[in-house]
Design a protein around this motif. Structure first.
Motif, PDB file in Angstrom:
ATOM      1  N   GLY A 210      50.311  46.263  38.325  1.00 49.58           N
ATOM      2  CA  GLY A 210      49.401  45.292  37.710  1.00 49.58           C
ATOM      3  C   GLY A 210      48.850  45.751  36.381  1.00 49.58           C
ATOM      4  O   GLY A 210      47.706  45.420  36.040  1.00 49.58           O
ATOM      5  N   GLN A 212      48.020  48.723  35.560  1.00 50.71           N
ATOM      6  CA  GLN A 212      47.085  49.835  35.717  1.00 50.71           C
ATOM      7  C   GLN A 212      47.779  51.017  36.386  1.00 50.71           C
ATOM      8  O   GLN A 212      48.784  50.859  37.079  1.00 50.71           O
ATOM      9  CB  GLN A 212      45.881  49.405  36.570  1.00 50.71           C
ATOM     10  CG  GLN A 212      45.038  48.309  35.932  1.00 50.71           C
ATOM     11  CD  GLN A 212      43.941  47.832  36.861  1.00 50.71           C
ATOM     12  OE1 GLN A 212      44.196  47.540  38.021  1.00 50.71           O
ATOM     13  NE2 GLN A 212      42.725  47.746  36.367  1.00 50.71           N
ATOM     14  N   GLU A 232      43.422  53.213  42.627  1.00 52.82           N
ATOM     15  CA  GLU A 232      43.443  52.749  41.226  1.00 52.82           C
ATOM     16  C   GLU A 232      42.616  53.737  40.402  1.00 52.82           C
ATOM     17  O   GLU A 232      41.450  53.995  40.717  1.00 52.82           O
ATOM     18  CB  GLU A 232      42.860  51.326  41.167  1.00 52.82           C
ATOM     19  CG  GLU A 232      42.975  50.663  39.805  1.00 52.82           C
ATOM     20  CD  GLU A 232      41.794  50.983  38.937  1.00 52.82           C
ATOM     21  OE1 GLU A 232      42.017  51.458  37.805  1.00 52.82           O
ATOM     22  OE2 GLU A 232      40.644  50.799  39.368  1.00 52.82           O
ATOM     23  N   THR A 241      40.228  39.819  44.550  1.00 51.13           N
ATOM     24  CA  THR A 241      40.524  38.703  43.657  1.00 51.13           C
ATOM     25  C   THR A 241      41.992  38.319  43.840  1.00 51.13           C
ATOM     26  O   THR A 241      42.712  38.922  44.638  1.00 51.13           O
ATOM     27  CB  THR A 241      40.289  39.085  42.186  1.00 51.13           C
ATOM     28  OG1 THR A 241      41.263  40.090  41.809  1.00 51.13           O
ATOM     29  CG2 THR A 241      38.891  39.640  41.954  1.00 51.13           C
ATOM     30  N   LYS A 242      42.427  37.350  43.053  1.00 50.71           N
ATOM     31  CA  LYS A 242      43.842  36.980  43.069  1.00 50.71           C
ATOM     32  C   LYS A 242      44.719  38.170  42.702  1.00 50.71           C
ATOM     33  O   LYS A 242      45.826  38.335  43.242  1.00 50.71           O
ATOM     34  CB  LYS A 242      44.072  35.812  42.104  1.00 50.71           C
ATOM     35  CG  LYS A 242      45.498  35.288  42.091  1.00 50.71           C
ATOM     36  CD  LYS A 242      45.623  34.090  41.151  1.00 50.71           C
ATOM     37  CE  LYS A 242      47.050  33.537  41.141  1.00 50.71           C
ATOM     38  NZ  LYS A 242      47.164  32.354  40.239  1.00 50.71           N
ATOM     39  N   GLN A 243      44.230  39.015  41.798  1.00 50.00           N
ATOM     40  CA  GLN A 243      44.993  40.190  41.396  1.00 50.00           C
ATOM     41  C   GLN A 243      45.204  41.141  42.576  1.00 50.00           C
ATOM     42  O   GLN A 243      46.222  41.835  42.645  1.00 50.00           O
ATOM     43  CB  GLN A 243      44.280  40.921  40.254  1.00 50.00           C
ATOM     44  CG  GLN A 243      45.066  42.090  39.659  1.00 50.00           C
ATOM     45  CD  GLN A 243      46.378  41.665  39.022  1.00 50.00           C
ATOM     46  OE1 GLN A 243      46.418  40.689  38.267  1.00 50.00           O
ATOM     47  NE2 GLN A 243      47.453  42.386  39.312  1.00 50.00           N
ATOM     48  N   THR A 244      44.259  41.165  43.509  1.00 48.65           N
ATOM     49  CA  THR A 244      44.414  41.999  44.705  1.00 48.65           C
ATOM     50  C   THR A 244      45.672  41.606  45.463  1.00 48.65           C
ATOM     51  O   THR A 244      46.466  42.463  45.871  1.00 48.65           O
ATOM     52  CB  THR A 244      43.195  41.854  45.629  1.00 48.65           C
ATOM     53  OG1 THR A 244      42.004  42.154  44.899  1.00 48.65           O
ATOM     54  CG2 THR A 244      43.308  42.786  46.832  1.00 48.65           C
ATOM     55  N   THR A 246      48.268  40.032  44.290  1.00 43.89           N
ATOM     56  CA  THR A 246      49.420  40.374  43.445  1.00 43.89           C
ATOM     57  C   THR A 246      49.771  41.856  43.602  1.00 43.89           C
ATOM     58  O   THR A 246      50.941  42.217  43.755  1.00 43.89           O
ATOM     59  CB  THR A 246      49.102  40.061  41.974  1.00 43.89           C
ATOM     60  OG1 THR A 246      48.801  38.668  41.833  1.00 43.89           O
ATOM     61  CG2 THR A 246      50.279  40.406  41.069  1.00 43.89           C
ATOM     62  N   ASN A 247      48.733  42.704  43.585  1.00 41.62           N
ATOM     63  CA  ASN A 247      48.969  44.142  43.697  1.00 41.62           C
ATOM     64  C   ASN A 247      49.509  44.530  45.075  1.00 41.62           C
ATOM     65  O   ASN A 247      50.417  45.366  45.186  1.00 41.62           O
ATOM     66  CB  ASN A 247      47.673  44.900  43.422  1.00 41.62           C
ATOM     67  CG  ASN A 247      47.245  44.831  41.961  1.00 41.62           C
ATOM     68  OD1 ASN A 247      48.031  44.453  41.094  1.00 41.62           O
ATOM     69  ND2 ASN A 247      46.003  45.173  41.686  1.00 41.62           N
ATOM     70  N   GLU A 277      38.446  51.077  43.632  1.00 42.01           N
ATOM     71  CA  GLU A 277      39.507  50.238  44.184  1.00 42.01           C
ATOM     72  C   GLU A 277      40.574  51.101  44.857  1.00 42.01           C
ATOM     73  O   GLU A 277      41.116  52.035  44.258  1.00 42.01           O
ATOM     74  CB  GLU A 277      40.159  49.432  43.061  1.00 42.01           C
ATOM     75  CG  GLU A 277      41.190  48.428  43.519  1.00 42.01           C
ATOM     76  CD  GLU A 277      40.571  47.130  44.014  1.00 42.01           C
ATOM     77  OE1 GLU A 277      41.252  46.419  44.760  1.00 42.01           O
ATOM     78  OE2 GLU A 277      39.416  46.863  43.659  1.00 42.01           O
ATOM     79  N   ILE A 328      50.829  33.961  46.681  1.00 39.14           N
ATOM     80  CA  ILE A 328      49.599  34.433  46.035  1.00 39.14           C
ATOM     81  C   ILE A 328      48.657  33.265  45.753  1.00 39.14           C
ATOM     82  O   ILE A 328      47.443  33.356  45.987  1.00 39.14           O
ATOM     83  CB  ILE A 328      49.937  35.200  44.735  1.00 39.14           C
ATOM     84  CG1 ILE A 328      50.631  36.533  45.079  1.00 39.14           C
ATOM     85  CG2 ILE A 328      48.685  35.446  43.896  1.00 39.14           C
ATOM     86  CD1 ILE A 328      51.308  37.195  43.895  1.00 39.14           C
ATOM     87  N   GLU A 332      44.928  32.720  47.311  1.00 40.54           N
ATOM     88  CA  GLU A 332      43.759  32.543  46.453  1.00 40.54           C
ATOM     89  C   GLU A 332      43.007  31.266  46.800  1.00 40.54           C
ATOM     90  O   GLU A 332      41.770  31.227  46.730  1.00 40.54           O
ATOM     91  CB  GLU A 332      44.186  32.543  44.981  1.00 40.54           C
ATOM     92  CG  GLU A 332      43.060  32.360  43.982  1.00 40.54           C
ATOM     93  CD  GLU A 332      42.025  33.478  43.993  1.00 40.54           C
ATOM     94  OE1 GLU A 332      41.049  33.368  43.218  1.00 40.54           O
ATOM     95  OE2 GLU A 332      42.170  34.459  44.757  1.00 40.54           O
TER      96      GLU A 332
END
Length: 503
Positions: A210, A212, A232, A241-244, A246-247, A277, A328, A332
């Motif tokens: 992502g 990072q 992280e 979040t939505k990124q969670t 995705t990751n 995280e 995803i 969300e």
């Protein structure tokens, strides 16, 4: 003049160093250099050079012998467990691959297969005692068959207990803000001190996820096979979040034989560390992951996604799809809808009286049947006068067994119970066998034990199994307490009202 003692010590050092070659930490050219590091660490000056070392004896056995020699030479404080552990970890570090070498070896293995890479990293972690195999063996672990599948129980006896003197010394010690957190990369190679764990052999596999930098390693006190922790490195606080999502799916793409999950990001329903995280994962299939779908959910806006409510004590929506992007988006939708949803009749409130967010999810991802699976456990962080510890937290009646937060691992069906229970349950057995009176055991256990006594039929041969089965049923109640929608008509009607909002 050469003595038998010099010969034995020299051979011991040579055998120990030979393990570094076997573990691909270095090649034969470095053997004299590594032997000298060991000699300095031991405080030994006499050494017979040129001996042929062989890695036939286990590393832990060789380290035990070397540690006895280090103790006799007063190289560490034998009365302080932290000093002994730090010295031993620094000894093992001499035969451990450096972070650069380790990551290079891992990438080479990963080109063959993800499984080969993790197999070799896990075996290395066990050999150099990053995974505390001997300590973990002290845990009491068993399974209990329930209406929700085979629940796993672990009474945690693996972490070493501190003496009263060490606890008092830690309280007096000057507070040092290094390493910055217990999770990040500054723990790699850290010698340790009173109140800060020895991490000389601690190593991360570094990867970009992502956009990072993340690092992952195997947990020292693992609760299941290949228990991994994914960190992280920017030290961002836990935030779902939505990124969670995705990751998580990016990780299971890289390691399709692992599940990967995250604790919730709120204090009562979350994990013990919310300041950075991190995820947990590994090569294990929990009861929740095998739970059948109790009720299908229609999500017409996501054609490729199948959804349903699991037959489980907690409130779990499972999403499944071949396609990450749509999965995803569906996750969300569930998260955002739940975050703002309230049902006061069931004590479900999205925000506290102080307008603090109370709703989040515990997400778990894995692959199964050629599809991505994403389970979202609905969590509510609310408190009340009747339930000051948390409305959806283990209630008072079960806290004699489990009063800690219900985190990711417990959510999936593995109870991590405190070590105090080992002796307390032995007292319970004595009562059930008539060896002592009910009033002689801990008051907190008495109502529970009284209910067990009414069943009767306990014998020395079956009492342990009876208690284990009873603990399993208590843990089911623990999960039910933490579940937002109970497995009752009222709870299912409430769940239906929430599901209707997803349309």
């Amino acid at each position: 003049m050469q003595t038998d003692l010099d010969q034995a010590t020299s051979q011991l050092v040579s055998d120990f160093v030979s393990w570094g070659v076997k573990l691909t930490a270095f090649d034969g050219l470095e053997i004299p250099y590594r032997e000298n590091l060991v000699l300095h660490h031991l405080g030994v000056e006499k050494f017979i050079s040129g001996l042929h070392g062989t890695p036939n004896q286990a590393i832990s056995e060789l380290a035990d012998q070397l540690q006895k020699l280090g103790a006799s030479n007063q190289r560490f404080d034998t009365n302080a467990s932290w000093s002994s552990a730090a010295w031993r970890a620094a000894l093992l570090d001499i035969i451990t691959p450096s972070p650069t070498t380790l990551n290079s070896n891992f990438k080479r293995d990963y080109k063959v297969s993800a499984k080969q890479a993790t197999d070799r990293f896990y075996e290395l972690s066990r050999q150099i005692e990053n995974v505390k195999v001997q300590a973990i063996a002290h845990n009491i672990a068993y399974t209990v068959n329930t209406n929700f599948g085979d629940i796993e129980i672990t009474i945690n006896l693996s972490k070493p207990e501190k003496t009263t003197a060490e606890i008092e010394a830690a309280g007096r010690a000057k507070k040092i803000a290094y390493p910055p957190t217990v999770l990040d990369q500054y723990n790699e190679g850290f010698y340790g001190r009173l109140g800060a764990a020895a991490r000389s052999t601690h190593r991360f596999i570094y990867e970009e996820i992502g956009g990072q930098t993340w690092g992952w390693h195997y947990s020292p006190y693992a609760y299941y096979s290949e228990h991994a922790i994914f960190v992280e490195m920017e030290r961002q606080p836990m935030h779902i979040t939505k990124q969670t999502f995705t990751n998580l799916l990016a990780w299971v793409d890289r390691y399709p034989h692992y599940f990967i999950g995250s604790n919730a990001d709120l204090p009562i329903v979350g994990g013990s560390i919310l300041s950075q995280e991190h995820f947990q994962g590994g090569r294990h299939t929990f009861a929740m992951m095998k739970a059948p779908v109790r009720q299908k959910i229609d999500l017409p806006q996501f054609e490729s996604v199948s959804a349903g409510v699991l037959h489980w004590p907690m409130s779990v929506i499972k999403l499944s799809s071949h396609y990450q992007a749509e999965l995803i988006d569906a996750a969300e939708l569930v998260r955002q809808t739940w975050q703002g949803y309230s049902d006061p009749d069931l004590m479900i409130n999205a925000y506290s009286n102080e307008n603090e967010q109370q709703h989040t999810v515990t997400p778990i991802a894995w692959q199964e049947g050629g599809k991505y699976q994403l389970a979202l456990v609905l969590r509510d962080n609310g408190r009340s006068t009747d339930f000051p510890d948390g409305i959806f937290h283990p209630h008072q009646a079960v806290q004699h067994i489990k009063q800690e937060n219900i985190g990711l691992i417990e959510v999936m069906g593995l109870a991590i119970l405190p070590g105090r229970l080992k002796n307390e349950l032995a007292d319970v057995a004595d009562v059930l066998l008539g060896r002592r009176e009910l009033r002689q055991i801990a008051t907190k256990h008495q109502p529970w034990v009284k209910s067990l006594m009414t069943v009767g039929g306990c014998t020395p041969e079956n009492v342990e199994n009876r208690i284990q089965e009873a603990i399993g049923q208590v843990f089911i109640q623990v999960l039910s307490d933490a579940g937002v929608y109970k497995n009752t008509d009222q709870g299912r009607e409430g769940f239906d009202r929430f599901i209707a909002q997803l349309h």
